[in-house]
Design a protein around this motif. Sequence first.
Motif, mmCIF file in Angstrom:
data_model
loop_
_atom_site.group_PDB
_atom_site.id
_atom_site.type_symbol
_atom_site.label_atom_id
_atom_site.label_comp_id
_atom_site.label_asym_id
_atom_site.label_seq_id
_atom_site.Cartn_x
_atom_site.Cartn_y
_atom_site.Cartn_z
ATOM 1 N N ARG A 96 0.830 -1.196 0.000
ATOM 2 C CA ARG A 96 0.000 0.000 0.000
ATOM 3 C C ARG A 96 0.871 1.255 0.000
ATOM 4 O O ARG A 96 0.577 2.232 -0.700
ATOM 5 N N ALA A 97 1.940 1.231 0.757
ATOM 6 C CA ALA A 97 2.831 2.397 0.832
ATOM 7 C C ALA A 97 3.542 2.631 -0.500
ATOM 8 O O ALA A 97 3.746 3.779 -0.903
ATOM 9 N N ASP A 98 3.918 1.565 -1.193
ATOM 10 C CA ASP A 98 4.602 1.704 -2.468
ATOM 11 C C ASP A 98 3.642 1.948 -3.631
ATOM 12 O O ASP A 98 4.076 2.210 -4.749
ATOM 13 N N GLY A 99 2.367 1.829 -3.391
ATOM 14 C CA GLY A 99 1.382 2.008 -4.452
ATOM 15 C C GLY A 99 1.217 0.774 -5.321
ATOM 16 O O GLY A 99 0.555 0.818 -6.349
ATOM 17 N N LYS A 100 1.803 -0.340 -4.929
ATOM 18 C CA LYS A 100 1.728 -1.561 -5.728
ATOM 19 C C LYS A 100 0.478 -2.383 -5.416
ATOM 20 O O LYS A 100 0.203 -3.361 -6.100
ATOM 21 N N ILE A 101 -0.275 -1.971 -4.422
ATOM 22 C CA ILE A 101 -1.487 -2.708 -4.081
ATOM 23 C C ILE A 101 -2.466 -2.655 -5.236
ATOM 24 O O ILE A 101 -3.242 -3.583 -5.454
ATOM 25 N N TRP A 102 -2.432 -1.577 -6.019
ATOM 26 C CA TRP A 102 -3.339 -1.448 -7.150
ATOM 27 C C TRP A 102 -2.992 -2.437 -8.253
ATOM 28 O O TRP A 102 -3.870 -2.866 -9.006
ATOM 29 N N VAL A 103 -1.729 -2.811 -8.342
ATOM 30 C CA VAL A 103 -1.341 -3.841 -9.309
ATOM 31 C C VAL A 103 -1.950 -5.177 -8.899
ATOM 32 O O VAL A 103 -2.483 -5.913 -9.738
ATOM 33 N N VAL A 104 -1.918 -5.469 -7.626
ATOM 34 C CA VAL A 104 -2.507 -6.708 -7.120
ATOM 35 C C VAL A 104 -4.019 -6.709 -7.357
ATOM 36 O O VAL A 104 -4.586 -7.696 -7.827
ATOM 37 N N VAL A 105 -4.656 -5.589 -7.069
ATOM 38 C CA VAL A 105 -6.102 -5.473 -7.279
ATOM 39 C C VAL A 105 -6.428 -5.628 -8.759
ATOM 40 O O VAL A 105 -7.398 -6.305 -9.128
ATOM 41 N N LEU A 106 -5.633 -5.031 -9.625
ATOM 42 C CA LEU A 106 -5.858 -5.119 -11.065
ATOM 43 C C LEU A 106 -5.718 -6.563 -11.561
ATOM 44 O O LEU A 106 -6.538 -7.038 -12.353
ATOM 45 N N VAL A 107 -4.702 -7.258 -11.101
ATOM 46 C CA VAL A 107 -4.498 -8.649 -11.518
ATOM 47 C C VAL A 107 -5.666 -9.519 -11.062
ATOM 48 O O VAL A 107 -6.181 -10.341 -11.833
ATOM 49 N N ILE A 108 -6.107 -9.328 -9.842
ATOM 50 C CA ILE A 108 -7.249 -10.101 -9.338
ATOM 51 C C ILE A 108 -8.497 -9.786 -10.152
ATOM 52 O O ILE A 108 -9.272 -10.684 -10.509
ATOM 53 N N ALA A 109 -8.708 -8.511 -10.489
ATOM 54 C CA ALA A 109 -9.876 -8.119 -11.282
ATOM 55 C C ALA A 109 -9.820 -8.727 -12.678
ATOM 56 O O ALA A 109 -10.840 -9.202 -13.197
ATOM 57 N N VAL A 110 -8.640 -8.731 -13.304
ATOM 58 C CA VAL A 110 -8.508 -9.305 -14.640
ATOM 59 C C VAL A 110 -8.785 -10.806 -14.615
ATOM 60 O O VAL A 110 -9.483 -11.334 -15.494
#
Length: 83
Positions: free
Chosen positions: A36-50
């Motif tokens: 979350r601090a690095d902003g990479k949580i959105w990559v994880v969320v995006l992969v799960i959504a895809v």
Amino acid sequence: MRLTLWKKALPAALLLITQSLMAQTPDQVEMADRLRADGKIWVVVLVIAVVFVGIVTYLVRLDRQIGKLEKDVKLKKTADIRS
């Protein structure tokens, strides 16, 4: 009767014991905080959504194909009955 009670109670007791072992304390969530601090949580969320959208798309296409096959079988069955 007594034997079936043990068969039901033993797995339930084991599940309850292991449930407390799997609980996490708030100190052990460093990975999520770091992402979350690095902003990479959105990559994880995006992969799960895809992945989720891909699975839903696959299931919808499969349902359509099965529906088409069911309709063909039903038409063939009625045509065979009439013949």
